[in-house]
Write a protein that holds these residues in place. Structure first.
Motif, PDB file in Angstrom:
ATOM      1  N   THR A  45      -7.753 -23.762  -8.926  1.00  0.00           N
ATOM      2  CA  THR A  45      -6.475 -23.707  -9.077  1.00  0.00           C
ATOM      3  C   THR A  45      -4.986 -22.970  -8.487  1.00  0.00           C
ATOM      4  O   THR A  45      -3.879 -22.627  -8.719  1.00  0.00           O
ATOM      5  CB  THR A  45      -6.433 -22.819 -10.591  1.00  0.00           C
ATOM      6  N   LEU A  46      -6.328 -22.020  -7.426  1.00  0.00           N
ATOM      7  CA  LEU A  46      -5.394 -21.174  -6.640  1.00  0.00           C
ATOM      8  C   LEU A  46      -6.197 -21.041  -5.118  1.00  0.00           C
ATOM      9  O   LEU A  46      -7.360 -20.263  -5.345  1.00  0.00           O
ATOM     10  CB  LEU A  46      -5.105 -19.501  -6.876  1.00  0.00           C
ATOM     11  N   LEU A  47      -5.433 -21.206  -3.792  1.00  0.00           N
ATOM     12  CA  LEU A  47      -6.080 -21.361  -2.339  1.00  0.00           C
ATOM     13  C   LEU A  47      -5.170 -19.984  -1.975  1.00  0.00           C
ATOM     14  O   LEU A  47      -4.458 -19.782  -1.698  1.00  0.00           O
ATOM     15  CB  LEU A  47      -5.775 -22.155  -2.250  1.00  0.00           C
ATOM     16  N   GLU A  48      -5.574 -18.899  -1.143  1.00  0.00           N
ATOM     17  CA  GLU A  48      -5.060 -18.314  -0.555  1.00  0.00           C
ATOM     18  C   GLU A  48      -5.838 -18.409   0.650  1.00  0.00           C
ATOM     19  O   GLU A  48      -7.109 -17.265   1.363  1.00  0.00           O
ATOM     20  CB  GLU A  48      -4.808 -16.574  -1.131  1.00  0.00           C
ATOM     21  N   TRP A  49      -4.959 -18.595   2.129  1.00  0.00           N
ATOM     22  CA  TRP A  49      -5.460 -17.975   3.601  1.00  0.00           C
ATOM     23  C   TRP A  49      -4.542 -17.181   4.308  1.00  0.00           C
ATOM     24  O   TRP A  49      -3.186 -17.247   4.131  1.00  0.00           O
ATOM     25  CB  TRP A  49      -5.244 -19.123   4.128  1.00  0.00           C
ATOM     26  N   THR A  50      -5.358 -15.755   4.673  1.00  0.00           N
ATOM     27  CA  THR A  50      -4.873 -14.641   4.797  1.00  0.00           C
ATOM     28  C   THR A  50      -5.465 -14.173   6.257  1.00  0.00           C
ATOM     29  O   THR A  50      -6.518 -14.758   6.337  1.00  0.00           O
ATOM     30  CB  THR A  50      -4.381 -13.621   3.872  1.00  0.00           C
ATOM     31  N   ARG A  51      -4.497 -13.046   6.752  1.00  0.00           N
ATOM     32  CA  ARG A  51      -4.537 -12.362   8.128  1.00  0.00           C
ATOM     33  C   ARG A  51      -4.908 -11.151   7.979  1.00  0.00           C
ATOM     34  O   ARG A  51      -3.751 -10.865   8.334  1.00  0.00           O
ATOM     35  CB  ARG A  51      -4.454 -12.889   9.008  1.00  0.00           C
ATOM     36  N   PRO A  52      -5.761 -10.624   7.300  1.00  0.00           N
ATOM     37  CA  PRO A  52      -5.204  -9.159   6.620  1.00  0.00           C
ATOM     38  C   PRO A  52      -5.276  -8.467   7.901  1.00  0.00           C
ATOM     39  O   PRO A  52      -4.028  -7.253   7.827  1.00  0.00           O
ATOM     40  CB  PRO A  52      -7.081  -8.785   6.873  1.00  0.00           C
ATOM     41  N   ASP A  53      -5.122  -8.747   9.286  1.00  0.00           N
ATOM     42  CA  ASP A  53      -4.780  -7.554  10.266  1.00  0.00           C
ATOM     43  C   ASP A  53      -2.885  -7.595  10.854  1.00  0.00           C
ATOM     44  O   ASP A  53      -2.664  -7.065  11.591  1.00  0.00           O
ATOM     45  CB  ASP A  53      -4.991  -8.533  11.937  1.00  0.00           C
ATOM     46  N   LEU A  54      -2.423  -9.239   9.831  1.00  0.00           N
ATOM     47  CA  LEU A  54      -1.193  -8.698  10.002  1.00  0.00           C
ATOM     48  C   LEU A  54      -0.936  -7.591   9.379  1.00  0.00           C
ATOM     49  O   LEU A  54      -0.340  -7.767   7.879  1.00  0.00           O
ATOM     50  CB  LEU A  54      -0.164 -10.381   9.987  1.00  0.00           C
ATOM     51  N   LYS A  55       0.801  -7.725   9.887  1.00  0.00           N
ATOM     52  CA  LYS A  55       1.004  -6.146   9.730  1.00  0.00           C
ATOM     53  C   LYS A  55       2.078  -6.740   8.533  1.00  0.00           C
ATOM     54  O   LYS A  55       2.486  -5.483   7.732  1.00  0.00           O
ATOM     55  CB  LYS A  55       1.292  -5.210  10.327  1.00  0.00           C
ATOM     56  N   SER A  56       2.543  -7.670   8.616  1.00  0.00           N
ATOM     57  CA  SER A  56       4.145  -8.287   7.677  1.00  0.00           C
ATOM     58  C   SER A  56       3.072  -8.877   6.390  1.00  0.00           C
ATOM     59  O   SER A  56       2.063  -9.224   6.432  1.00  0.00           O
ATOM     60  CB  SER A  56       4.848  -8.642   8.134  1.00  0.00           C
ATOM     61  N   ASP A  57       4.046  -9.228   5.618  1.00  0.00           N
ATOM     62  CA  ASP A  57       3.973 -10.055   4.298  1.00  0.00           C
ATOM     63  C   ASP A  57       3.863 -11.196   4.442  1.00  0.00           C
ATOM     64  O   ASP A  57       4.291 -11.806   5.596  1.00  0.00           O
ATOM     65  CB  ASP A  57       4.634  -9.812   3.103  1.00  0.00           C
ATOM     66  N   GLY A  58       2.958 -12.386   3.461  1.00  0.00           N
ATOM     67  CA  GLY A  58       2.961 -13.725   3.755  1.00  0.00           C
ATOM     68  C   GLY A  58       1.952 -14.162   4.320  1.00  0.00           C
ATOM     69  O   GLY A  58       0.911 -13.525   4.443  1.00  0.00           O
ATOM     70  N   TYR A  59       1.931 -15.525   3.839  1.00  0.00           N
ATOM     71  CA  TYR A  59       0.346 -16.084   3.650  1.00  0.00           C
ATOM     72  C   TYR A  59      -0.354 -16.663   5.057  1.00  0.00           C
ATOM     73  O   TYR A  59       1.339 -17.535   5.828  1.00  0.00           O
ATOM     74  CB  TYR A  59      -0.075 -16.903   2.831  1.00  0.00           C
ATOM     75  N   VAL A  60      -1.265 -17.153   5.230  1.00  0.00           N
ATOM     76  CA  VAL A  60      -1.288 -17.863   6.227  1.00  0.00           C
ATOM     77  C   VAL A  60      -1.178 -19.581   5.695  1.00  0.00           C
ATOM     78  O   VAL A  60      -0.835 -20.182   6.414  1.00  0.00           O
ATOM     79  CB  VAL A  60      -2.741 -18.186   7.077  1.00  0.00           C
TER      80      VAL A  60
END
Length: 191
Positions: A45-60
């Motif tokens: 129902t929800l899929l989030e790919w992130t890169r925590p080391d990126l300083k700005s908002d936004g998902y991969v």
């Protein structure tokens, strides 16, 4: 015994948390699959790919309500990330990152929430490198060349100093052989 358990428990927790972390090495320009597996019998129902080391908002990559949302993506990933299986059969929440660059090096986190309210997380370390340079350091060749020049000049300088010292020692030795000066004898004068 309690002290030993309280000391060892955090270590065991770290080991189990890092077991799910994978490392992938890839060359610049290639496409890479970032693997993430959810439950086979549950829908995502929800899929989030992130890169925590990126300083700005936004998902991969961001997926909700049965569709991806590119407007939530970090600008460096626009048009470069897609689901490996758009239907996410058998819980496959893997994505393909296209045309990777050195800037894509980092830790990626996949977070899945299923219709059974279960949450699953996976971590992947992506290392974009080529055969001559380290990841994230495209200018590494220039630094290596500079270091080689410095080392070469240092060795040359040391050899020059040795040559000068040897030359001076030879001249001193030759001039001392021709020298007729002898110190006066030691006189023990007693009164």
């Amino acid at each position: 015994m309690l002290l030993v358990f309280s000391f060892c428990f955090p270590i065991l927790s770290l080991v189990s948390a890092s077991e799910d972390q994978r490392e992938i090495k890839v060359n610049p320009g290639q496409d890479v699959s970032l693997l993430c597996q959810g439950l086979r019998d549950a829908s995502v129902t929800l899929l989030e790919w992130t890169r925590p080391d990126l300083k700005s908002d936004g998902y991969v990559f961001f997926y909700r309500n049965e569709r991806p949302y590119e407007n939530y993506q970090h600008e460096s990933f626009h048009g470069r990330v897609e689901l490996r299986d758009p239907e996410m059969k058998d819980g496959d929440a893997s994505v393909v990152l296209k045309n990777v660059t050195f800037n894509d090096t980092g830790t990626y986190e996949c977070r899945i929430v299923t219709n059974t309210r279960q949450e699953i997380k996976h971590l992947i370390d992506l290392n974009v490198t080529d055969s001559d340079h380290t990841a994230g350091d495209k200018e590494g060749g220039n630094k290596d060349e500079f270091r080689s020049i410095v080392v070469g000049l240092s060795v040359f300088g040391m050899l020059l100093v040795v040559f000068v010292v040897v030359s001076i020692c030879r001249k001193c030795k030759q001039s001392s052989e021709h020298c007729s000066y002898k110190p006066p004898p030691y006189n023990d004068v007693t009164q």
